[in-house]
Design an enzyme around this catalytic site. Structure first.
Site, PDB file in Angstrom:
ATOM      1  N   ASP A  64       0.845  -1.189   0.000  1.00  0.00           N
ATOM      2  CA  ASP A  64       0.000   0.000   0.000  1.00  0.00           C
ATOM      3  C   ASP A  64       0.885   1.246   0.000  1.00  0.00           C
ATOM      4  O   ASP A  64       2.095   1.150   0.216  1.00  0.00           O
ATOM      5  CB  ASP A  64      -1.003  -0.014   1.153  1.00  0.00           C
ATOM      6  CG  ASP A  64      -0.366   0.151   2.522  1.00  0.00           C
ATOM      7  OD1 ASP A  64       0.844  -0.166   2.662  1.00  0.00           O
ATOM      8  OD2 ASP A  64      -1.063   0.566   3.446  1.00  0.00           O
ATOM      9  N   TYR A  66       2.898   4.804   0.720  1.00  0.00           N
ATOM     10  CA  TYR A  66       3.505   5.426   1.892  1.00  0.00           C
ATOM     11  C   TYR A  66       2.435   6.242   2.617  1.00  0.00           C
ATOM     12  O   TYR A  66       1.587   6.881   1.988  1.00  0.00           O
ATOM     13  CB  TYR A  66       4.647   6.351   1.482  1.00  0.00           C
ATOM     14  CG  TYR A  66       5.824   5.666   0.844  1.00  0.00           C
ATOM     15  CD1 TYR A  66       6.528   4.658   1.510  1.00  0.00           C
ATOM     16  CD2 TYR A  66       6.278   6.038  -0.424  1.00  0.00           C
ATOM     17  CE1 TYR A  66       7.630   4.039   0.929  1.00  0.00           C
ATOM     18  CE2 TYR A  66       7.382   5.430  -1.013  1.00  0.00           C
ATOM     19  CZ  TYR A  66       8.048   4.424  -0.332  1.00  0.00           C
ATOM     20  OH  TYR A  66       9.139   3.822  -0.913  1.00  0.00           O
ATOM     21  N   PHE A  77       6.960   2.342  -4.255  1.00  0.00           N
ATOM     22  CA  PHE A  77       8.336   2.575  -3.811  1.00  0.00           C
ATOM     23  C   PHE A  77       8.856   3.986  -4.086  1.00  0.00           C
ATOM     24  O   PHE A  77       9.879   4.389  -3.541  1.00  0.00           O
ATOM     25  CB  PHE A  77       9.311   1.549  -4.413  1.00  0.00           C
ATOM     26  CG  PHE A  77       9.050   0.134  -3.984  1.00  0.00           C
ATOM     27  CD1 PHE A  77       9.408  -0.301  -2.726  1.00  0.00           C
ATOM     28  CD2 PHE A  77       8.403  -0.762  -4.831  1.00  0.00           C
ATOM     29  CE1 PHE A  77       9.150  -1.603  -2.308  1.00  0.00           C
ATOM     30  CE2 PHE A  77       8.139  -2.072  -4.425  1.00  0.00           C
ATOM     31  CZ  PHE A  77       8.515  -2.489  -3.165  1.00  0.00           C
ATOM     32  N   HIS A 187      11.194  -9.008   0.399  1.00  0.00           N
ATOM     33  CA  HIS A 187      10.944  -7.572   0.286  1.00  0.00           C
ATOM     34  C   HIS A 187      12.233  -6.796   0.566  1.00  0.00           C
ATOM     35  O   HIS A 187      13.049  -7.220   1.385  1.00  0.00           O
ATOM     36  CB  HIS A 187       9.860  -7.180   1.290  1.00  0.00           C
ATOM     37  CG  HIS A 187       9.252  -5.844   1.023  1.00  0.00           C
ATOM     38  ND1 HIS A 187       9.794  -4.669   1.521  1.00  0.00           N
ATOM     39  CD2 HIS A 187       8.155  -5.475   0.316  1.00  0.00           C
ATOM     40  CE1 HIS A 187       9.056  -3.654   1.129  1.00  0.00           C
ATOM     41  NE2 HIS A 187       8.050  -4.095   0.399  1.00  0.00           N
TER      42      HIS A 187
END
Length: 225
Positions: A64, A66, A77, A187
């Site tokens: 989801d 920031y 990202f 991740h």
């Protein structure tokens, strides 16, 4: 909520007519009216606006957006150029890029350059309340972005999927087109990057695959500003 146009509007039209999407639309509209929601409403579909379906070469899935001020701008990202603090996961992405293909680590986290080259920077959940991660989980975004992933999977040309972390890797079951390259690892967050993200060489593998299929590779270098 911003509206889609062109290719994405055409292929996603069936989703807009489904009951879940009408519920999602009403929920998100109410959230924007009553809370601080990220990204800004006009950036909600920014990943799709910047990367048309016909131009996709690589898909990078995030979770989801920031949830801090001046961070989310619709690309997984990525942060806008005005945000000078690079998020920890992106710091690790830059470290892996530097080790993998020799790029320098830039002074900003704006990944629009990737999007404009055909890298779809897609979050599986497209909105979030300020300072409340995963607050819009289970509201319908997952079904919507699954539809996007399935559409891309059905595309009749080679595409690279980079699936980082368990949430992204869970989407692998939808990717059954033999033309595509599926790359998986942990991740890039500081909690897991040392368990396999560093050294995965996904960026060089992606470019090798694209070149092998006569597709112009991605220039991964994000320049300083």
């Amino acid at each position: 909520m911003s509206e889609l146009s062109g290719e994405w509007k055409k292929v996603l039209e069936p989703e807009f007519k489904k009951p879940y999407y009408k519920d999602l639309y009403n929920f998100v509209r109410q959230e924007y009216a009553t809370h601080i929601i990220y990204p800004p409403a006009d950036k909600l579909f920014e990943a799709l606006h910047l990367t048309p379906l016909s131009e996709i070469k690589v898909v990078i899935l995030g979770q989801d957006p920031y949830h801090g001020e001046n961070q989310a701008h619709g690309l997984s990202f990525s942060v806008p150029p005005s945000q000078r603090r690079i998020p920890p996961s992106l710091v690790n992405i830059y470290k892996e890029l530097a080790d993998d293909i020799g790029t320098y680590i830039p002074n900003n986290g704006n990944l629009v350059k990737w999007s404009k080259q055909g890298v779809l920077m897609l979050n599986t959940i497209l909105t979030v309340r300020a300072h409340s991660p995963f607050s819009h989980q289970g509201k319908g975004w997952e079904q919507f972005t699954d539809a996007i992933i399935k559409i891309i999977n059905a595309t009749d040309r080679p595409i690279v999927f980079m699936l980082w972390g368990s949430a992204a890797i869970a989407k692998k079951k939808m990717l059954d087109n033999p033309k595509h390259l599926i790359l998986t690892t942990v991740h890039p967050s500081p909690l897991s990057a040392y368990k396999g993200f560093f050294g995965c060489k996904h960026f060089s593998k992606a470019n090798e695959f694209l070149s092998k299929n006569n597709i112009v590779p991605i220039d991964w270098q994000i320049e300083n500003i």
